[in-house]
Design a protein around this motif. Structure first.
Motif, mmCIF file in Angstrom:
data_model
loop_
_atom_site.group_PDB
_atom_site.id
_atom_site.type_symbol
_atom_site.label_atom_id
_atom_site.label_comp_id
_atom_site.label_asym_id
_atom_site.label_seq_id
_atom_site.Cartn_x
_atom_site.Cartn_y
_atom_site.Cartn_z
ATOM 1 N N LYS A 2 0.277 -2.488 11.299
ATOM 2 C CA LYS A 2 0.116 -3.491 10.257
ATOM 3 C C LYS A 2 1.395 -4.316 10.141
ATOM 4 O O LYS A 2 2.503 -3.824 10.336
ATOM 5 N N ILE A 3 1.255 -5.599 9.820
ATOM 6 C CA ILE A 3 2.386 -6.448 9.492
ATOM 7 C C ILE A 3 2.436 -6.584 7.980
ATOM 8 O O ILE A 3 1.452 -6.940 7.347
ATOM 9 N N GLN A 4 3.599 -6.308 7.386
ATOM 10 C CA GLN A 4 3.719 -6.326 5.947
ATOM 11 C C GLN A 4 3.569 -7.754 5.419
ATOM 12 O O GLN A 4 4.218 -8.691 5.877
ATOM 13 N N LYS A 5 2.709 -7.914 4.429
ATOM 14 C CA LYS A 5 2.450 -9.232 3.875
ATOM 15 C C LYS A 5 3.712 -9.842 3.269
ATOM 16 O O LYS A 5 3.994 -11.021 3.430
ATOM 17 N N THR A 6 4.493 -9.005 2.539
ATOM 18 C CA THR A 6 5.618 -9.540 1.794
ATOM 19 C C THR A 6 6.733 -10.047 2.689
ATOM 20 O O THR A 6 7.422 -10.989 2.334
ATOM 21 N N SER A 7 6.923 -9.454 3.868
ATOM 22 C CA SER A 7 8.056 -9.828 4.698
ATOM 23 C C SER A 7 7.757 -10.897 5.720
ATOM 24 O O SER A 7 8.631 -11.648 6.113
ATOM 25 N N LEU A 8 6.473 -10.991 6.157
ATOM 26 C CA LEU A 8 6.195 -11.906 7.253
ATOM 27 C C LEU A 8 5.182 -12.985 6.912
ATOM 28 O O LEU A 8 4.763 -13.726 7.791
ATOM 29 N N ILE A 9 4.795 -13.068 5.644
ATOM 30 C CA ILE A 9 3.734 -14.016 5.313
ATOM 31 C C ILE A 9 4.153 -15.458 5.567
ATOM 32 O O ILE A 9 3.342 -16.316 5.835
ATOM 33 N N LYS A 72 -4.954 -11.991 10.639
ATOM 34 C CA LYS A 72 -5.720 -12.572 9.538
ATOM 35 C C LYS A 72 -4.890 -13.695 8.932
ATOM 36 O O LYS A 72 -3.752 -13.480 8.499
ATOM 37 N N LEU A 73 -5.469 -14.918 8.893
ATOM 38 C CA LEU A 73 -4.794 -16.085 8.364
ATOM 39 C C LEU A 73 -5.563 -16.642 7.182
ATOM 40 O O LEU A 73 -6.791 -16.577 7.134
ATOM 41 N N SER A 74 -4.828 -17.216 6.241
ATOM 42 C CA SER A 74 -5.481 -17.984 5.189
ATOM 43 C C SER A 74 -5.937 -19.317 5.773
ATOM 44 O O SER A 74 -5.468 -19.731 6.847
ATOM 45 N N PRO A 75 -6.850 -20.031 5.092
ATOM 46 C CA PRO A 75 -7.250 -21.352 5.594
ATOM 47 C C PRO A 75 -6.085 -22.327 5.677
ATOM 48 O O PRO A 75 -6.153 -23.319 6.393
ATOM 49 N N GLU A 76 -4.986 -22.033 4.947
ATOM 50 C CA GLU A 76 -3.803 -22.883 4.983
ATOM 51 C C GLU A 76 -2.829 -22.489 6.089
ATOM 52 O O GLU A 76 -1.757 -23.069 6.219
ATOM 53 N N ASP A 81 -2.187 -10.551 7.377
ATOM 54 C CA ASP A 81 -2.160 -9.172 7.858
ATOM 55 C C ASP A 81 -2.479 -9.181 9.349
ATOM 56 O O ASP A 81 -2.828 -10.217 9.919
ATOM 57 N N SER A 82 -2.371 -8.015 9.989
ATOM 58 C CA SER A 82 -2.750 -7.905 11.397
ATOM 59 C C SER A 82 -3.290 -6.505 11.677
ATOM 60 O O SER A 82 -3.003 -5.542 10.958
ATOM 61 N N LEU A 83 -4.073 -6.418 12.735
ATOM 62 C CA LEU A 83 -4.690 -5.167 13.163
ATOM 63 C C LEU A 83 -4.513 -5.033 14.662
ATOM 64 O O LEU A 83 -4.731 -5.997 15.407
#
Length: 489
Positions: A2-9, A72-76, A81-83
């Protein structure tokens, strides 16, 4: 993994987006640099929660297959996240699909070989990238790995090349069970050079290929893969096929082919010797209309050569992607970009837009996938290599376009959030109707917060920032967030 949302978003984002929910128009991008990516294994799909899934095939320093990353990307264009899906036999262009019966569930499909046997593997994962099920099945012994496929609700229809002049068609369900398989189908005449597989409805199936004698052959099969008809298309409004182009797509009861063509009337350098055409056919294989790219893209960018291309048809749009390549003046490599074009379903031209993927090297850019968006737009994914070596690390990218009816540039001008832009000092911020206050933040392109201001006077002073490009984020008091690229002169 997993890629941490807070650090790599934000740190993996290269974004110059307009996120404009009230107008319904949006263009966003995402780029990620990895290691040892394999070509032709990239896909993109909109999941049921509106986010995007981007598929990346990876292998190790010994060039051994490892598996797939799904981002996983937002529309923006923000990385959420990643799997990682382990798989020691990576195929090309294998599909990701949304489960037709279970909301919030998706399926990553892989066809791979072990010895002479071909296997089907389906990894079921949720919109939150949680793996919930895996299924594996062996295909019949005389079945080769599919090179073309399409998804028809709860079945996958596949085409496998047996020999240079033979193919096989078969259908399987989402568990990998083969429901029907044809015998060897011999291609008569010249050896096929390009294949395509498409369907106007569950029955009949239409299969097409391009021949070395510059013809397009369309064959129609029933559900038992019995051939019903065969049509040979020799010219398209006087233009002949130029050994290439196999992108086919469906819409409004018709089908479309994106192909390279040549003009038999090209004489002494006058006119376009080669061009790209989108041809529209009805269910009876009659040419309804066509659109010739030689009349606008090559005229607008005459210093570029047009290469790989792809096509997607949505409810009211025909989207095409073309690779444009221009040799560098010093003779070292070439600059390569993508050109996205929108036509309506009657093949009337709406707009072109060059994506910001620029590669100067001796190698490649491409392997891009196309996927429809629920808003009628299109998502594009692919890879680019910034070094000549084919097996060195590559960047993967994704672009998401809303269904612009006018050009993206015109839409941007109509809904601009701030002015003047570029600016060396004060920038006025425009709030949408109904909002009386907001907070304003500016980020550098590597995701660092460089300024945070309350919206008081309706403008902010960016003179203390270094020259460059920033992302301005405006959060209004009624809960709406906007973003815009701001240039500090």
């Amino acid at each position: 993994m997993k890629i941490q949302k807070t650090s790599l978003i934000l740190t993996l984002i290269l974004s110059f987006m307009l996120s404009l929910p009230l107008s319904g128009q949006n263009f966003s991008s995402w780029t990620h640099t990895g290691q040892y990516h394999l070509q032709q294994c990239y896909g993109i799909m909109e999941m049921s929660d509106g986010t995007m899934a981007v598929k990346e095939a990876v292998f190790d320093t010994d060039l051994a297959d490892i598996g797939f990353n799904i981002y996983k990307l937002s529309p923006e264009g923000e990385l959420i996240d990643s799997l990682f899906i382990e798989n020691n036999s990576i195929g090309g262009f294998d599909p990701m699909i949304r489960h037709p019966h279970i909301p919030g569930r998706n399926i990553d499909v892989t066809f791979y070989s072990e010895g002479v046997r071909v296997y089907f593997k389906a990894t079921h994962f949720t919109d939150d990238l949680e793996v919930v099920e895996e299924k594996t099945a062996a295909l019949p012994e005389d079945c080769t790995r599919p090179s073309r496929f399409l998804v028809d609700n709860d079945e996958i229809i596949c085409m496998s090349v047996i020999k240079s002049d033979e193919i096989r068609l078969f259908r399987l369900n989402l568990d990998g069970e083969v429901l029907k398989m044809s015998g060897p189908i011999t291609k008569t005449g010249a050896r096929p050079t390009k294949h395509c597989l498409f369907v106007l409805s569950r029955d009949p199936l239409r299969y097409g290929y391009m021949t070395e004698t510059q013809n397009v052959v369309i064959e129609v099969y029933d559900e038992d893969f019995v051939q019903l008809s065969r049509n040979i298309l020799t010219s398209f409004d006087g233009w002949k096929l130029n050994i290439g182009g196999d992108a086919c797509s469906l819409g409004d009861g018709c089908f479309y082919i994106h192909m390279e063509v040549q003009n038999p009337e090209y004489v002494n350098g006058i006119g376009f010797e080669q061009a790209i055409m989108v041809a529209k056919f009805n269910a009876d294989m009659e040419l309804v209309d066509h659109y010739l790219y030689g009349q606008h893209i090559m005229g607008k960018y005459p210093e570029y050569l047009m290469g790989d291309h792809n096509l997607l048809v949505t409810e009211n749009s025909v989207y095409t992607v073309n690779t444009l390549k221009k040799a560098e003046p010093d003779g070292h490599g070439s600059k390569t970009m993508l050109c996205v074009t929108r036509l309506d379903n009657e093949l009337n031209h709406s707009w072109d837009m060059l994506t910001p993927v620029e590669v100067i090297n001796d190698s490649t850019i491409g392997s891009y996938g196309l996927a429809p968006l629920s808003n009628g737009g299109v998502a594009i994914s692919g890879w680019k290599a910034s070094v000549p070596s084919f097996y060195n690390s590559k960047d993967i990218y994704a672009y998401m376009f809303d269904n612009y009816l006018s050009s993206p540039e015109q839409a941007e001008a109509e809904v601009r959030l701030c002015y003047p832009n570029p600016s060396g000092g004060m920038v006025s911020v425009v709030l949408p109707e109904g909002a009386s206050g907001a907070s304003v933040e500016l980020f550098s392109l590597d995701g660092r917060l460089v300024m945070s201001e309350p919206w008081v006077t309706g403008s902010i002073d960016i003179s203390r920032l270094a020259t460059g490009i920033y992302i301005m984020r405006v959060a209004t008091d009624n809960g709406v967030t906007f973003e815009e690229k701001v240039v500090r002169e």
